[in-house]
Scaffold this motif. Structure first.
Motif, PDB file in Angstrom:
ATOM      1  N   THR A  54      48.947  27.325  43.410  1.00 51.23           N
ATOM      2  CA  THR A  54      48.139  26.780  44.571  1.00 51.23           C
ATOM      3  C   THR A  54      49.265  25.545  45.251  1.00 51.23           C
ATOM      4  N   SER A  84      47.727  33.110  35.075  1.00 51.31           N
ATOM      5  CA  SER A  84      46.877  31.933  34.907  1.00 51.31           C
ATOM      6  C   SER A  84      47.256  31.189  33.812  1.00 51.31           C
ATOM      7  N   ASP A 135      48.635  28.041  37.537  1.00 54.70           N
ATOM      8  CA  ASP A 135      47.955  27.550  38.508  1.00 54.70           C
ATOM      9  C   ASP A 135      48.339  26.695  39.345  1.00 54.70           C
TER      10      ASP A 135
END
Length: 190
Positions: A83, A74, A79
């Motif tokens: 994504t 993370s 992130d």
């Protein structure tokens, strides 16, 4: 129209093989051995690159490798990478392992050219050296970002192995990263 950017780590003599030492190559493991105190500066450049990128383009093995190392991380860099849409070139996958995206299973050149037309912004390619060579040979790469490590390996798979013609480049940036790494940024000359 998108811009395909190859972003990779290389030894001074252009070797890209087994940087983490997990492929069994006798000279592998050079990434950790020669990154040292430069790792934070290296990571900062790659984080900035990821934040600007619109998509990733990967081969199947690179998709698997990155998925196994990034999906449980993370933070801003992770992130964004986790994504971001991925386009994975494979004849065996149905879905990318590393998050959302699409599998390109037909004519690689035609499918990547289509992605390049559809995606606005940077489409970054990590690792995926066979794919990179195919893209270079067919004029689909726009930019090379090379993190040059201070080691000569003398043998091993090189980034440009098998390229059959001259590849004219234009240097658009060079900088020292920490005390040992060099970042070279080239555009493919017309």
């Amino acid at each position: 129209m998108g811009k395909i950017v190859v972003s990779t780590n290389v030894s001074l003599d252009g070797v890209v093989q087994d940087p983490d030492g997990q492929e069994g190559f006798k000279l592998g493991g050079w990434f950790d051995q020669f990154t040292g105190e430069d790792r934070d500066a290296w990571a900062e450049i790659l984080t900035d690159e990821a934040l600007r990128a619109e998509a990733l383009l990967l081969g199947r093995r690179s998709d698997e490798w990155f998925a196994s190392r990034w999906l449980d991380r993370s933070g801003e860099w992770a992130d964004k990478l986790n994504t971001m849409p991925k386009y994975v070139v494979s004849t065996t996958l149905e879905q990318p392992r590393w998050g959302a995206g699409a599998v390109l299973s037909g004519d690689v050149v035609a499918e990547v050219a289509k992605v390049k037309q559809e995606v606005e912004g940077e489409i970054v390619v990590y690792a995926s050296y066979q794919l990179v060579r195919t893209l270079i040979e067919h004029g689909l790469v726009d930019e090379l970002r090379l993190f040059v490590f201070p080691v000569v390996l003398g043998r091993g798979e090189r980034l440009f192995d098998g390229i059959d013609d001259k590849l004219p480049l234009r240097l658009v940036g060079v900088r020292n990263i920490g005390v040992g790494l060099t970042f070279l940024n080239y555009e493919i000359a017309a």
